[in-house]
Scaffold this active site. Structure first.
Site, PDB file in Angstrom:
ATOM      1  N   GLN A  42      36.011 -14.401-125.118  1.00 50.30           N
ATOM      2  CA  GLN A  42      37.292 -14.372-125.815  1.00 50.30           C
ATOM      3  C   GLN A  42      37.949 -15.752-125.817  1.00 50.30           C
ATOM      4  O   GLN A  42      39.026 -15.915-126.383  1.00 50.30           O
ATOM      5  CB  GLN A  42      38.233 -13.357-125.146  1.00 50.30           C
ATOM      6  CG  GLN A  42      37.748 -11.915-125.234  1.00 50.30           C
ATOM      7  CD  GLN A  42      38.641 -10.925-124.515  1.00 50.30           C
ATOM      8  OE1 GLN A  42      38.154 -10.143-123.707  1.00 50.30           O
ATOM      9  NE2 GLN A  42      39.935 -10.929-124.787  1.00 50.30           N
TER      10      GLN A  42
ATOM     11  N   ARG B  60      43.791  -5.153-122.406  1.00 53.35           N
ATOM     12  CA  ARG B  60      44.590  -4.942-123.618  1.00 53.35           C
ATOM     13  C   ARG B  60      46.094  -5.060-123.355  1.00 53.35           C
ATOM     14  O   ARG B  60      46.877  -4.192-123.709  1.00 53.35           O
ATOM     15  CB  ARG B  60      44.280  -3.598-124.251  1.00 53.35           C
ATOM     16  CG  ARG B  60      44.675  -3.595-125.722  1.00 53.35           C
ATOM     17  CD  ARG B  60      44.260  -2.365-126.453  1.00 53.35           C
ATOM     18  NE  ARG B  60      44.595  -2.508-127.844  1.00 53.35           N
ATOM     19  CZ  ARG B  60      43.837  -2.074-128.844  1.00 53.35           C
ATOM     20  NH1 ARG B  60      42.719  -1.474-128.603  1.00 53.35           N
ATOM     21  NH2 ARG B  60      44.210  -2.241-130.085  1.00 53.35           N
ATOM     22  N   CYS B  61      46.463  -6.139-122.693  1.00 55.84           N
ATOM     23  CA  CYS B  61      47.889  -6.389-122.494  1.00 55.84           C
ATOM     24  C   CYS B  61      48.072  -7.848-122.151  1.00 55.84           C
ATOM     25  O   CYS B  61      47.126  -8.539-121.849  1.00 55.84           O
ATOM     26  CB  CYS B  61      48.466  -5.522-121.376  1.00 55.84           C
ATOM     27  SG  CYS B  61      47.842  -5.921-119.741  1.00 55.84           S
TER      28      CYS B  61
ATOM     29  N   GLU C 207      48.463  -4.983-128.481  1.00 56.58           N
ATOM     30  CA  GLU C 207      48.462  -4.507-127.106  1.00 56.58           C
ATOM     31  C   GLU C 207      49.624  -3.578-126.783  1.00 56.58           C
ATOM     32  O   GLU C 207      49.556  -2.808-125.823  1.00 56.58           O
ATOM     33  CB  GLU C 207      48.425  -5.714-126.160  1.00 56.58           C
ATOM     34  CG  GLU C 207      47.186  -6.544-126.435  1.00 56.58           C
ATOM     35  CD  GLU C 207      47.065  -7.774-125.572  1.00 56.58           C
ATOM     36  OE1 GLU C 207      45.929  -8.177-125.309  1.00 56.58           O
ATOM     37  OE2 GLU C 207      48.083  -8.346-125.160  1.00 56.58           O
TER      38      GLU C 207
END
Lengths: 163, 803
Positions: B237, B384-385, B757
């Site tokens: 990522q 996912r945050c 997110e």
């Protein structure tokens, strides 16, 4: 390792290949035939990213040996479109935003392709159950369900047009 | 016959710019099986790597015997820590200021830790060979519980750190202590509690979970010994940061290291860090002079790559009798596993956990987070945050519910009473954040009206009064605020590199364009949405704008995609780069139209001479002129680069409501309704936003209702396959209802805040709020996740609920 000759129809073409008897179908497709559409997400037949179609059934290629396909008719996502035209399930996944990272997509498409032949006019619950062997981490399935509903209509229209 | 002249509105629609639910450009390859993921890459002469992993969670390596493995035909090498030592690569730095073993050096610290690698002709031979590597362990006492890890006589886990009283984030007061990090004002918070008429406290555990993207991690490393160049395709990522780290570790100049993130099969925070597998494949390629592929399997992915959460939290609120919050105090024990390998901005070992005052105007607040080593896999990533924001939102939303119950107040009413008001923005929180914009009251009322909240409460009351009702009904409500888009480089960096992001745009002579970015999509649809920003800024149709990311040799340096930073940071860089081009285009247009710049107006896709609609130059005309006849004194060409250092974070928010029905006999829960209103500021592509929200809500559902990583006393992870680890199928997944308000960010060039997110962050406490609400009339104020049927069934028995 003992090698075997395997003959099969792969995406409409007759092929004859020498494979190790322990080679999994998904590795045979991806590494020997360079068909990388079927993906490996778990190797335990839970995620369905490797789903292909063998003799009219959905099969998870990660737990199926290549030699088991001797004499079979195998279809992968690469063989889904015909004569340069996308299949109805491919069109519908695109139009309904039924994919994000794309990793589960080939398996989802192959399962949807078979499912809509098993049940051409499904309810939402039937679609959800019919696709429950395929995991998606991105979409939350809502648009996948819409895509399968849309593909069902497209296929019905095509059917009535040719009838 | 001339084509009909299009109106500005028609021309605008043709661009498919911001606000258009444009279908995704990336889909064509994915629906035809032509995506290119890491494991799809095949190079001539490529070898395969597999990893020998520890079966024990804590032990000393007594002996490793490679002979049998090396004797297998097709095996090229077996490497252990001893082989990496001369290269000084047996340990590597983590993003959190700690070190992590690349291959276990004398000791193993968690089950499935990397001990040796095997390189072979194909993956089958490599898998055979790892079975043939004999490793003898002397087992040591295992520490799984972080509280036990801090006992004075707890076993020493990190012998390499013995005697080190100073860590990367301050003093260490125990051999298993990593850091203690504090934010806020303790004195002020204590004072608020001293004088408060009402206080509540609640202990809660946010369980250890795993992001579990459908594609596992892997890479193909290819070192060219002639040119001295290293190219590595990697499931990353953050490819640019990886290039910097690889260069630092390997000694290969950064200009000769090329990292390519190809198509990524989901990341969710799991693919931010640098794992031993990547490093080993690179070393093997350098040593053997051949390409080496590593693809982990699912068990390896869940067992050894970065987990998330594992926060043991004690929350305290002080309030007036009518429910106005006066103070917040939080104490956290954070289980980091064997190495501190969180992927947080350097100065924030607990990420942005201090957003835990939430959407509320709380005058005094303090939090303290203590990081601890245990015999578990390292991690603590943002699943996912934005960094630890999920934990923070869970904490405050649970605490507000606990307070409401204590005061016998309605959940919506207590929130209304404590919200930061619209006129208070920009708002400075007690923890020092400057919230950019928000309108929480309007959004809350919209949701309550949409679901007819009063009717739901009436139905619940009726059901509670009916002893024959077979279900318990719960209503969950969460009103969250996130902090995303890390971040301003004055406070945020990774390994010293500021957390800016970048964009390079080139307009070609025929008016089409290419944009290259420092981020990398993993399903978010960047190739579609980034083009929409350029289309609106420059009047070029989205269709002819190519977006490229992920190749460090072609893209400008950027920090990557995680923490909802792509739109807030890179999205801003796009707009700014486009505006540089716009400014140059205006000069060219003025030259072509023989007027001064001041006489020009911009309209959708063209500069017009003011007051004369017939005299104009489109961006396509200008592009050609830029290469053919630029005005004197102006460089030919039409391109720009922008590195955007955000002045602040962005603060998306949302109001989520969930109705759950629990079967009193079986404990099975059914999500009857889930209504999610999100405010992410300016909306670029509503179709993609909805898709991101559906996905995030589903991941939140998975975390709240089923995901867990339990360990036994020996440190065995009980459940590291998809048989045990809960990923919902289409059958369990609820149907989602989405809604929105639009409160643009005042400091972002296009007002966008980021969205993907929010649904994960916001939904998790909503499910818990709903499940607890089902038991609230029995005096229950909190139930720890996951809310599996079995755990709910046990709670029903514990509370004496009769069918």
């Amino acid at each position: 390792m003992a090698k075997q000759i395997v003959k099969m129809t792969l995406n409409g073409q007759q092929i004859e290949q020498l494979v190790d008897s322990r080679t999994l179908l998904v590795h045979f497709l991806r590494e020997q035939m360079n068909l990388t559409g079927a993906h490996i997400g778990c190797e335990t037949s839970h995620c369905g990213a490797c789903t292909v179609d063998i003799d009219g059934e959905s099969v998870k290629a990660c737990t199926h040996l290549a030699v088991q396909c001797d004499g079979s008719d195998v279809k992968t996502v690469e063989g889904l479109a015909e004569a340069g035209a996308l299949h109805a399930v491919q069109e519908a996944f695109y139009e309904e935003h039924g994919l994000q990272c794309g990793f589960c997509t080939p398996g989802m498409l192959m399962r949807s392709y078979r499912f809509l032949q098993e049940n051409p006019n499904p309810t939402e619950d039937e679609i959800r159950l019919g696709l429950s062997g395929n995991l998606c981490r991105c979409t939350g399935y809502q648009n996948i369900v819409k895509a399968v509903q849309s593909a069902a209509i497209k296929l019905q229209q095509k059917e009535s047009a040719t009838a | 016959m001339n084509a009909p002249v299009k109106t500005p509105e028609e021309r605008k629609a043709d661009l498919q710019g911001m606000g258009d639910s444009r279908l995704r450009k990336e889909d064509a390859r994915f629906i035809q099986g032509k995506g290119q993921y890491c494991d799809d890459i095949k190079l001539p002469g490529m070898l395969h790597m597999d990893i020998v992993r520890s079966p024990v969670a804590h032990g000393r390596i007594k002996r490793i015997n490679k002979e049998e493995a090396l004797a297998i035909p097709g095996v090229h090498a077996v490497l252990t820590a001893d082989d990496l030592k001369p290269l000084n690569l047996h340990w590597m730095p983590t993003l959190a200021g700690d070190v992590a073993a690349v291959l276990a050096d004398e000791k193993v610290h968690f089950q499935m830790q990397e001990v040796a690698i095997v390189i072979a002709d194909d993956r089958y031979i490599a898998a055979d060979a790892i079975e043939a590597v004999e490793v003898e362990y002397e087992e040591l006492p295992v520490v799984i519980d972080p509280y036990a890890a801090l006992e004075p006589d707890a076993p020493v886990l990190r012998e390499d750190l013995q005697g080190k009283t100073e860590g990367a984030h301050g003093p260490r007061d125990h051999h298993n202590h990593i850091f203690t990090w504090e934010a806020g004002d303790k004195t002020a918070a204590d004072a608020a509690f001293d004088h408060a008429p009402v206080t509540v406290s609640q202990h809660m555990h946010y369980p250890r979970v795993h992001p579990c993207p459908l594609e596992t991690c892997g890479c193909v490393a290819s070192f060219d010994p002639i040119k001295g160049e290293l190219t590595t395709w990697m499931t990353s990522q953050a490819p640019h940061v990886v290039r910097t780290v690889v260069s630092m570790l390997s000694g290969v100049p950064e200009s000769k290291v090329r990292i390519i993130s190809p198509d990524i099969g989901g990341g969710f925070g799991n693919k931010v860090g640098i794992y031993p597998g990547y490093v080993c494949a690179i070393v093997a390629s350098i040593v053997l002079g051949r390409p080496v592929k590593w693809s982990e399997d699912r068990v390896e992915n869940i067992s050894s790559t970065a987990f998330a959460r594992d926060y043991h939290m004690d929350g305290h609120l002080a309030a007036t009798e009518d429910g106005k919050i006066l103070g917040l105090k939080v104490d956290v024990i954070a289980d980091h596993g064997a190495f501190d390998a969180c992927a947080d901005p350097t100065k924030f070992p607990a990420g942005l956990f201090h957003i835990c005052s939430g959407s509320y105007d709380i005058p005094a607040a303090h939090c303290s987070v203590k990081g601890v080593y245990t015999n578990k896999a390292p991690g603590g990533v943002a699943y996912r945050c934005s960094f630890r924001v999920t934990e923070a939102v869970y904490l405050i939303e649970r605490m507000v519910d606990v307070l409401a119950q204590k005061l016998n107040m309605d959940k919506a009413e207590i929130r209304r009473k404590n919200f930061i008001r619209k006129d208070q923005f920009p708002y400075n929180s007690a923890f020092g954040f400057e919230y950019d914009s928000g309108d929480y009251h309007t959004a809350l009322e919209k949701v309550l009206d949409a679901v007819d909240y009063k009717a739901l409460r009436a139905e619940q009351e009726q059901k509670r009064a009916d002893p024959n009702c077979p279900t318990l009904m719960g209503i969950g409500l969460v009103t969250f605020t996130e902090v995303v888009g890390a971040g301003p480089s004055k406070t945020c960096d990774i390994l010293g590199v500021g957390m800016f992001d970048s964009c390079e745009i080139r307009i070609h002579p025929t008016g089409s364009a290419i944009a290259r970015m420092g981020t990398i999509t993993q399903g978010q649809g960047h190739q579609t949405t980034y083009a929409q920003i350029i289309a609106s800024e420059l009047g070029i149709p989205s269709e002819v704008i190519q977006v490229e990311e992920g190749d460090t040799s072609t893209a400008p340096y950027g920090l990557g995609t995680y923490g909802s930073r792509s739109t807030p940071v890179a999205g801003a860089a796009i707009a700014m780069a486009a505006r540089k081009i716009h400014a140059k285009a205006k000069k060219i247009a003025a030259h072509l139209l023989e007027v001064s710049e001041a006489d020009l107006d911009w309209e959708v896709d063209r500069f017009k001479v003011r007051g004369n609609d017939e005299q104009f130059k489109t961006m396509a005309d200008i592009a050609f002129a830029a290469y053919q006849q630029p005005p004197e004194g102006l460089e030919p060409g039409l391109e720009a680069v922008h590195y955007y250092d955000p002045p602040n974070f962005t603060y998306p928010f949302g109001i989520y409501l969930c109705v759950v029905d629990i079967d009193k006999g079986t404990g099975e829960s059914s999500i009857r309704r889930f209504y999610a209103l999100d405010d992410c500021g300016t909306r670029i592509n509503p179709m993609i936003i909805d898709g991101q929200i559906h996905g995030g809500l589903t991941e939140g559902f998975a975390v709240a209702m089923g995901q867990q990583m339990p360990f036994d006393e020996q440190g065995n992870l009980l459940g590291n396959t998809l048989m045990d680890y809960f990923l919902p199928t289409a059958v369990e997944t609820p149907t989602w209802e989405t809604d929105y308000t639009v409160t643009p960010s005042p400091h972002h060039p296009i007002g966008a805040k980021g969205v993907a997110e929010s649904p994960h962050v916001g939904s998790i406490p909503t499910f818990t709020s709903a499940v607890v609400d089902a038991f609230a009339h029995l005096g229950v104020t909190h139930i720890d996740m996951p809310h599996t049927s079995y755990r709910i069934w046990k709670k029903l028995k514990e509370e004496g609920v009769q069918l």
